[in-house]
Design an enzyme around this catalytic site. Structure first.
Site, PDB file in Angstrom:
ATOM      1  CD  GLU A 174      -0.603   0.916  -0.467  1.00  0.00           C
ATOM      2  OE1 GLU A 174      -0.068  -0.204  -0.324  1.00  0.00           O
ATOM      3  OE2 GLU A 174      -1.715   1.070  -1.032  1.00  0.00           O
TER       4      GLU A 174
ATOM      5  CD  GLN B 223     -10.077  -0.690   0.509  1.00  0.00           C
ATOM      6  OE1 GLN B 223     -10.210   0.434   0.058  1.00  0.00           O
ATOM      7  NE2 GLN B 223      -9.305  -1.614  -0.048  1.00  0.00           N
TER       8      GLN B 223
END
Ligand SMILES: Cc1ncc(C[n+]2csc(CCOP(=O)(O)OP(=O)(O)O)c2C)c(N)n1
Ligand SMILES: [Mg+2]
Length: 685
Positions: free
Chosen positions: A137, A200
């Site tokens: 990312e 997460q």
């Protein structure tokens, strides 16, 4: 306590599933079976709102976002507002897609994951924008920055929750530092699970607060379109910067059922409407003061930063004022390209590794006209010693420091100015131009400048017949070769000595051609930002001038370049060291090279494994040919040049010194430093 949490989580997830099953999933399933275009055309959306944005730094203000309005009673009272029904029946994910189209987004950089799947599902077969998949990312973030820098448009990033989101923290901090417009969308666990330490889950709003201009978590599907509009507006207005929109999974999975308000009115707009005319009077007054100082100054200097590039006329207006009033121009690293360096009035870059002539000119100027720049400490050197003659001239009302700056926070933050002109630097410079009296020549000032140029030009210890290639030679030669290709050339860099040599030895001529991490100084920026720039400018020759250590940080993106069809050219100046750090260790830490030599991969084998071409040069007489082959190669290619180690970047203003107290190149001093280094390190270095 534990049992409570667990049961709470179970209840929450049950509730979430029930909610999905009962409401959104049924409508979602219905919609999923229809092609997206059918939904779009049913609702008559997208195409009519495709406006041509001015470039660069467009405003994403859509004008009328109130198409197909129905005016409804506000649920809190009798006041009415325009409501939009065009998105009814779409899921949050589909609304995301539609809002990208309405905001003229043509490229999204991102990486999927569980929490953002409703959005990824909705963009699955979109023909409306290009999607670029990185390997990490951080890569997506830097790609978006490179894209934004090259195109003047807003970069868009779409990642998942938790680690997906935390991985974009560095690019956001980088974009904030250098004023790059970027909207980052992050997935989030469902609203019902927030605060439960769900899988997460990360407090992305908390984490990103310090590295964004603004961030928001969207709490329900009704507010999603408005929040997306606000995000683009905030990222691209004022001093551009990163904005984060956190998208809980239930919000993107939900289906919109009601008409909603989607146009956004930012608090700053209301404030501007209230005090606009008073503010404008104040600016007018300061513009007059600025013009007056420009007209009486004897030794003025224009100092342009990245802000001048945020207007498509920036470099033209800069040239105009420099011509009309015969004012020399220096730039910050981000301002490089705003002024043609082949113009004799160019002083090149100023600051720690800036040109000696620029630093001397700033220290001796009676007037400094700063344009869209924030007086970074790498630019000013020791503040107490900065621009003494301009300060003196200010006391006599004959000069001083004028600061054209869009961000009020940057005015008087580091350097106290004598006149500030708040707003877009180019727009206000245009207004100043009207009253600037043409000057025929400034012989005395330019003679002095010429003298400094002759005395202190960039210089280095040249190659001897059996020495390694010098990094400066590679960049000078590549600059010449690249400029003869007739293509638009864009250069990105990592961070370190190679970055400074690129700034110094490349000839910068056009705006938005140098893309580098100046403020945060992020190693690993070079390759992903080059991919982003290439996606924005498919026909340009995009070259990443990288250091071996910087390249190591994001080399996983090599195969992303292939996948994205981005034929970037990667030059690795391999000195087998973290050169910029070893330079400081040589100068200030008695050559103790503490952990600054990393083991590099075999870059040629890496190239092969990553599906890109590889060229390696070790000898001086191979260089010219290799550089030509490098720029002419069709796809992505690495050119590794084994360069001399322990070469200092000069000139250098040491920490704590004034800009005119730079260390300049002296061959005898350098030879002696090399001897001492050999002795101290037992000939290891
Ligand atoms: C992410 C990150 N970590 C550490 C640093 C500190 N730093 C600045 S330059 C540099 C060395 C860069 O080495 P290389 O990329 O090989 O470039 P060179 O100086 O050798 O040209 C380091 C470690 C940084 N700027 N960014
Ligand atoms: Mg290196």
């Amino acid at each position: 306590m534990i049992r409570n949490t667990t049961s709470l989580r179970n209840v929450s997830s049950r509730r979430y599933i029930t909610q999905l099953t009962k409401t959104s999933m049924s409508s979602y399933a219905l919609l999923r079976n229809r092609p997206y275009s059918a939904i779009a055309s049913n609702n008559n959306i997208s195409s009519s709102l495709k406006t041509n944005r001015p470039e660069p730094s467009p405003s994403f203000d859509l004008g009328s976002t109130d198409q197909d309005p129905i005016t409804l009673k506000n649920k809190w009272g009798n006041s009415t507002q325009k409501m939009d029904s065009s998105l009814i029946g779409l899921t949050g994910g589909q609304i995301f897609h539609e809002m990208m189209v309405r905001n003229n987004v043509d490229t999204v950089f991102g990486y999927p994951g569980g929490a953002i799947l409703p959005v990824y599902d909705a963009i699955h077969d979109s023909k409306q924008f290009k999607f670029v998949l990185p390997k990490h990312e951080q890569g997506a973030g830097h790609m978006a920055e490179g894209y934004a820098r090259a195109s003047g448009k807003c970069g868009v990033v779409l990642v998942t929750s938790g680690p997906g989101a935390t991985n974009v923290v560095t690019p956001m901090a980088d974009a904030l530092s250098d004023g790059i417009p970027m909207v980052v969308f992050t997935g989030q666990v469902p609203t019902s699970a927030i605060g439960t330490d769900a899988f997460q889950e990360a407090d992305v709003i908390g984490i990103s607060r310090q590295c964004t201009k603004w961030n928001v978590m969207v709490k329900n599907v009704e507010e999603l379109p408005r929040r997306i509009n606000e995000a683009f507006q905030i990222a691209t207005s004022g001093r551009p910067g990163p904005v984060l929109v956190d998208l809980p999974k239930d919000v993107t999975a939900a289906v919109l059922k009601n008409p909603i308000p989607i146009s956004s009115v930012l608090p700053s707009t209301t404030l501007k409407n209230l005090i606009g005319s008073i503010h404008d009077e104040f600016i007018k007054e300061n513009i007059a003061k600025a013009a007056n100082l420009i007209n009486i100054a004897k030794r003025p200097v224009l100092y342009a930063g990245g802000g001048i590039l945020n207007h498509s006329d920036g470099s033209t207006v800069l040239k105009e004022i420099s011509e009309r009033a015969k004012i020399p121009v220096t730039t910050s690293i981000q301002g490089l390209g705003s002024f043609d360096q082949d113009d004799p009035k160019s002083l090149d870059m100023l600051g720690m590794h800036g040109s000696a002539v620029a630093n001397m000119a700033v220290q001796n100027a009676d007037l400094i006209i700063a344009l869209g720049s924030r007086f970074d400490d790498r630019v000013t050197g020791n503040i107490t010693k900065f621009a003494p003659r301009a300060r003196k001239a200010a006391l006599e009302n004959k000069g001083g420091i004028i600061h054209f700056e869009i961000s009020p926070k940057n005015i008087n933050k580091v350097v106290q100015c004598d006149v500030s002109v708040e707003g877009d630097a180019t727009t206000n410079l245009k207004r100043v131009l009207e009253t600037v009296v043409p000057v025929k020549e400034r012989a005395e000032w330019f003679n002095q400048i010429e003298e400094w140029k002759q005395k202190f030009d960039y210089n280095y210890l040249k190659e001897t017949p059996d020495s390694k290639i010098k990094p400066q030679t590679v960049i000078s030669k590549l600059s010449k070769i690249a400029h003869t290709t007739g293509k638009e050339v864009i250069v990105t860099t990592g961070v370190g000595q190679h970055q400074m040599w690129a700034a110094q030895y490349w000839t910068w001529k056009k705006p938005r051609t140098f893309i580098t991490s100046g403020g945060l100084g992020t190693m690993g920026f070079g390759l992903p930002s080059a991919i982003g720039a290439q996606v924005a400018k498919p026909d340009a020759l995009v070259i990443d001038i990288d250091g071996d250590a910087s390249f190591n940080m994001t080399l996983n993106e090599l195969s992303s370049a292939v996948q994205a069809n981005a034929p970037v050219k990667i030059l690795i100046l391999n000195n087998e060291e973290q050169g910029m750090v070893t330079q400081w260790q040589s100068l200030f830490y008695e050559n103790r090279y503490s952990h600054t030599h990393q083991l590099n991969p075999n870059f040629m084998k890496l190239a092969e494994a990553m599906h890109v071409k590889g060229i390696k040069v070790t000898k001086q007489d191979e260089l010219d040919q290799a550089l030509k082959k490098f720029v002419a190669t069709e796809g992505p290619v690495i050119l590794e040049v084994e360069v001399e180690k322990k070469v200092p970047v000069l000139p250098m203003v040491p920490a704590g010194k004034g800009l005119d107290e730079f260390i300049s190149f002296d061959p005898e001093v350098e030879k002696e430093q090399n001897r001492v280094r050999h002795e101290r390190t037992g000939a290891l270095h």
